[in-house]
Design a protein around this motif. Structure first.
Motif, PDB file in Angstrom:
ATOM      1  N   LEU A 218       0.836  -1.211   0.000  1.00  0.00           N
ATOM      2  CA  LEU A 218       0.000   0.000   0.000  1.00  0.00           C
ATOM      3  C   LEU A 218       0.869   1.259   0.000  1.00  0.00           C
ATOM      4  CD1 LEU A 218      -2.821  -1.017   2.500  1.00  0.00           C
ATOM      5  CD2 LEU A 218      -2.988  -0.837   0.015  1.00  0.00           C
ATOM      6  N   ALA A 219       1.943   1.241   0.769  1.00  0.00           N
ATOM      7  CA  ALA A 219       2.827   2.413   0.814  1.00  0.00           C
ATOM      8  C   ALA A 219       3.444   2.694  -0.550  1.00  0.00           C
ATOM      9  CB  ALA A 219       3.926   2.182   1.855  1.00  0.00           C
ATOM     10  N   ALA A 220       3.730   1.636  -1.310  1.00  0.00           N
ATOM     11  CA  ALA A 220       4.369   1.801  -2.615  1.00  0.00           C
ATOM     12  C   ALA A 220       3.454   2.477  -3.632  1.00  0.00           C
ATOM     13  CB  ALA A 220       4.825   0.440  -3.150  1.00  0.00           C
ATOM     14  N   VAL A 221       2.144   2.387  -3.428  1.00  0.00           N
ATOM     15  CA  VAL A 221       1.204   2.955  -4.415  1.00  0.00           C
ATOM     16  C   VAL A 221       0.474   4.175  -3.883  1.00  0.00           C
ATOM     17  CG1 VAL A 221       0.876   0.681  -5.451  1.00  0.00           C
ATOM     18  CG2 VAL A 221      -0.755   1.473  -3.720  1.00  0.00           C
ATOM     19  N   ALA A 222       0.903   4.695  -2.724  1.00  0.00           N
ATOM     20  CA  ALA A 222       0.152   5.769  -2.071  1.00  0.00           C
ATOM     21  C   ALA A 222       0.622   7.170  -2.443  1.00  0.00           C
ATOM     22  CB  ALA A 222       0.229   5.594  -0.551  1.00  0.00           C
ATOM     23  N   ASP A 223       1.720   7.290  -3.207  1.00  0.00           N
ATOM     24  CA  ASP A 223       2.219   8.639  -3.497  1.00  0.00           C
ATOM     25  C   ASP A 223       1.531   9.234  -4.726  1.00  0.00           C
ATOM     26  OD1 ASP A 223       3.352   7.404  -5.672  1.00  0.00           O
ATOM     27  OD2 ASP A 223       5.419   7.517  -4.942  1.00  0.00           O
ATOM     28  N   ASP A 224       2.028  10.374  -5.187  1.00  0.00           N
ATOM     29  CA  ASP A 224       1.366  11.118  -6.268  1.00  0.00           C
ATOM     30  C   ASP A 224       1.332  10.364  -7.591  1.00  0.00           C
ATOM     31  OD1 ASP A 224       0.913  13.187  -4.541  1.00  0.00           O
ATOM     32  OD2 ASP A 224       2.650  14.374  -5.170  1.00  0.00           O
ATOM     33  N   ALA A 225       2.269   9.448  -7.798  1.00  0.00           N
ATOM     34  CA  ALA A 225       2.304   8.689  -9.045  1.00  0.00           C
ATOM     35  C   ALA A 225       1.563   7.372  -8.928  1.00  0.00           C
ATOM     36  CB  ALA A 225       3.754   8.429  -9.462  1.00  0.00           C
ATOM     37  N   GLY A 226       0.951   7.126  -7.785  1.00  0.00           N
ATOM     38  CA  GLY A 226       0.299   5.854  -7.535  1.00  0.00           C
ATOM     39  C   GLY A 226      -1.180   5.851  -7.846  1.00  0.00           C
ATOM     40  N   CYS A 227      -1.936   5.117  -7.020  1.00  0.00           N
ATOM     41  CA  CYS A 227      -3.348   4.865  -7.342  1.00  0.00           C
ATOM     42  C   CYS A 227      -4.195   6.126  -7.395  1.00  0.00           C
ATOM     43  CB  CYS A 227      -3.930   3.864  -6.348  1.00  0.00           C
ATOM     44  SG  CYS A 227      -3.867   4.378  -4.620  1.00  0.00           S
TER      45      CYS A 227
ATOM     46  N   GLY B 182      -9.987  -0.127  -5.497  1.00  0.00           N
ATOM     47  CA  GLY B 182      -9.777  -0.873  -4.260  1.00  0.00           C
ATOM     48  C   GLY B 182      -8.535  -0.403  -3.527  1.00  0.00           C
ATOM     49  N   LEU B 183      -7.466  -0.134  -4.262  1.00  0.00           N
ATOM     50  CA  LEU B 183      -6.251   0.386  -3.636  1.00  0.00           C
ATOM     51  C   LEU B 183      -6.500   1.737  -2.986  1.00  0.00           C
ATOM     52  CD1 LEU B 183      -3.503  -0.490  -6.285  1.00  0.00           C
ATOM     53  CD2 LEU B 183      -3.806  -1.533  -4.027  1.00  0.00           C
ATOM     54  N   LYS B 184      -7.260   2.594  -3.637  1.00  0.00           N
ATOM     55  CA  LYS B 184      -7.578   3.900  -3.048  1.00  0.00           C
ATOM     56  C   LYS B 184      -8.288   3.734  -1.709  1.00  0.00           C
ATOM     57  CE  LYS B 184      -8.072   6.377  -7.473  1.00  0.00           C
ATOM     58  NZ  LYS B 184      -9.016   7.087  -8.373  1.00  0.00           N
ATOM     59  N   ARG B 185      -9.245   2.823  -1.661  1.00  0.00           N
ATOM     60  CA  ARG B 185      -9.977   2.585  -0.410  1.00  0.00           C
ATOM     61  C   ARG B 185      -9.051   2.070   0.683  1.00  0.00           C
ATOM     62  NH1 ARG B 185     -13.610   0.144  -4.032  1.00  0.00           N
ATOM     63  NH2 ARG B 185     -12.906  -1.926  -3.365  1.00  0.00           N
ATOM     64  N   GLU B 186      -8.196   1.088   0.328  1.00  0.00           N
ATOM     65  CA  GLU B 186      -7.339   0.482   1.340  1.00  0.00           C
ATOM     66  C   GLU B 186      -6.243   1.431   1.815  1.00  0.00           C
ATOM     67  OE1 GLU B 186      -8.065  -2.322   2.879  1.00  0.00           O
ATOM     68  OE2 GLU B 186      -9.866  -2.259   1.614  1.00  0.00           O
ATOM     69  N   VAL B 187      -5.734   2.272   0.915  1.00  0.00           N
ATOM     70  CA  VAL B 187      -4.753   3.284   1.332  1.00  0.00           C
ATOM     71  C   VAL B 187      -5.391   4.254   2.310  1.00  0.00           C
ATOM     72  CG1 VAL B 187      -3.457   5.302   0.522  1.00  0.00           C
ATOM     73  CG2 VAL B 187      -3.254   3.131  -0.698  1.00  0.00           C
ATOM     74  N   PHE B 188      -6.617   4.663   2.035  1.00  0.00           N
ATOM     75  CA  PHE B 188      -7.314   5.595   2.925  1.00  0.00           C
ATOM     76  C   PHE B 188      -7.548   4.961   4.299  1.00  0.00           C
ATOM     77  CE2 PHE B 188     -11.379   7.564   4.405  1.00  0.00           C
ATOM     78  CZ  PHE B 188     -10.878   8.842   4.624  1.00  0.00           C
ATOM     79  N   ARG B 189      -7.968   3.689   4.304  1.00  0.00           N
ATOM     80  CA  ARG B 189      -8.186   2.996   5.582  1.00  0.00           C
ATOM     81  C   ARG B 189      -6.896   2.866   6.369  1.00  0.00           C
ATOM     82  NH1 ARG B 189     -12.030  -1.746   3.029  1.00  0.00           N
ATOM     83  NH2 ARG B 189     -13.967  -0.515   2.991  1.00  0.00           N
ATOM     84  N   ALA B 190      -5.801   2.563   5.663  1.00  0.00           N
ATOM     85  CA  ALA B 190      -4.508   2.436   6.344  1.00  0.00           C
ATOM     86  C   ALA B 190      -4.068   3.767   6.926  1.00  0.00           C
ATOM     87  CB  ALA B 190      -3.466   1.906   5.364  1.00  0.00           C
ATOM     88  N   LEU B 191      -4.355   4.854   6.234  1.00  0.00           N
ATOM     89  CA  LEU B 191      -4.020   6.191   6.747  1.00  0.00           C
ATOM     90  C   LEU B 191      -4.827   6.490   8.004  1.00  0.00           C
ATOM     91  CD1 LEU B 191      -3.797   8.223   3.422  1.00  0.00           C
ATOM     92  CD2 LEU B 191      -1.924   7.849   5.041  1.00  0.00           C
ATOM     93  N   LEU B 192      -6.115   6.166   7.992  1.00  0.00           N
ATOM     94  CA  LEU B 192      -6.959   6.404   9.159  1.00  0.00           C
ATOM     95  C   LEU B 192      -6.479   5.622  10.377  1.00  0.00           C
ATOM     96  CD1 LEU B 192     -10.581   6.465   7.629  1.00  0.00           C
ATOM     97  CD2 LEU B 192      -9.188   8.410   8.390  1.00  0.00           C
ATOM     98  N   LYS B 193      -5.965   4.412  10.127  1.00  0.00           N
ATOM     99  CA  LYS B 193      -5.474   3.564  11.217  1.00  0.00           C
ATOM    100  C   LYS B 193      -4.065   3.943  11.671  1.00  0.00           C
ATOM    101  CE  LYS B 193      -8.114  -0.531   9.801  1.00  0.00           C
ATOM    102  NZ  LYS B 193      -8.004  -1.923   9.296  1.00  0.00           N
ATOM    103  N   GLY B 194      -3.420   4.836  10.915  1.00  0.00           N
ATOM    104  CA  GLY B 194      -2.056   5.214  11.253  1.00  0.00           C
ATOM    105  C   GLY B 194      -1.010   4.231  10.790  1.00  0.00           C
ATOM    106  N   ASP B 195      -1.383   3.336   9.855  1.00  0.00           N
ATOM    107  CA  ASP B 195      -0.429   2.343   9.365  1.00  0.00           C
ATOM    108  C   ASP B 195       0.483   2.912   8.292  1.00  0.00           C
ATOM    109  OD1 ASP B 195      -1.445   0.401  11.055  1.00  0.00           O
ATOM    110  OD2 ASP B 195      -2.925  -0.284   9.598  1.00  0.00           O
ATOM    111  N   LEU B 196       0.117   4.035   7.688  1.00  0.00           N
ATOM    112  CA  LEU B 196       0.930   4.669   6.650  1.00  0.00           C
ATOM    113  C   LEU B 196       1.384   6.045   7.099  1.00  0.00           C
ATOM    114  CD1 LEU B 196      -1.022   3.830   3.357  1.00  0.00           C
ATOM    115  CD2 LEU B 196       1.104   2.812   4.167  1.00  0.00           C
TER     116      LEU B 196
END
Length: 234
Positions: free
Chosen positions: A186-195, A220-234
């Motif tokens: 998720l971290a690999a696809v969370a930046d400006d060039a990602g999902c 799906g990646l957008k949703r999971e990145v957002f959830r990970a951010l909310l949980k503080g995992d990213l």
């Protein structure tokens, strides 16, 4: 049609060839006929000829396709074909493109399986009805042909964008119960060039020869990145 008029991209412009029209003829058959009978210097790429490798992908009448699975009778307009290399990749020569950058983005997107139990040789057992497994299985048949990447207008506008194939691969790993680095993917696809760079135009899903849905995978990646951010995992 007695003959086909075929305009082939040769680097600085098109060259026109006349090719006999044959029953059940594919676009790859046409390119091969030109190379064997009219111009042996024509460069293109193919391998299996049966839709398994994806290496014969080209742009036919403006649409990226597997040429081995594209019948002339279904795409020729008034007996004419225009054949170009795939878009969004450097052209090596004629119809052959350099796909190194395309595959480099798979690595940038974290497209490597990370085992949870390194060295263990037993098969992992994952319930076929597991929702995550079903999502992973829905995207696993990508063979890296580059058609979706060529069809993507976001890649055309932003060369740094990872592209639908790389992101689809990341989605399969995020949903793979055997993979041990979900947050890393998720971290690999969370930046400006990602999902989040995807505009959800759907060209990748519309043109995928294997009928995959990279647009849905990216959502799906957008949703999971957002959830990970909310949980503080990213």
């Amino acid at each position: 049609m007695a003959d086909l008029v075929v305009n082939v991209w040769r680097g600085e412009g098109f060259e026109t060839f006349r090719v006999p029209f044959l029953e059940s003829q594919t676009v790859l058959d046409v390119v091969t006929w030109i190379q064997r009978h009219l111009d042996p210097t024509l460069s293109y790429r193919f391998a299996c000829r049966v839709g398994m490798c994806g290496s014969c992908a080209m742009t036919v009448n403006g649409v990226p396709r597997w040429t081995c699975r594209t019948h002339v009778s279904k795409v020729a307009k008034d007996g004419r074909l225009e054949i170009r290399p795939l878009r969004n990749m450097p052209v090596i020569k004629d119809l052959a493109v350099d796909m190194a950058g395309f595959f480099d983005k798979w690595q940038e997107a974290g497209g490597r399986f990370v085992p949870t139990r390194p060295g263990v040789l037993e098969f992992a057992r994952v319930d076929p009805e597991n929702p995550e497994r079903r999502q992973a299985s829905a995207g696993i048949e990508c063979i890296g042909c580059g058609v979706c990447y060529s069809a993507c207008d976001v890649v055309a506008a932003n060369p740094d964008y990872l592209g639908p194939a790389a992101l689809n691969r990341a989605w399969t790993l995020v949903n793979d119960a055997r993979d041990g680095d979900r947050i890393g993917h998720l971290a690999a696809v969370a930046d400006d060039a990602g999902c989040h760079a995807c505009h959800s135009q759907g060209s990748c899903a519309r043109h995928c020869p294997n009928h995959l849905n990279p647009t849905g995978a990216i959502a799906g990646l957008k949703r999971e990145v957002f959830r990970a951010l909310l949980k503080g995992d990213l």
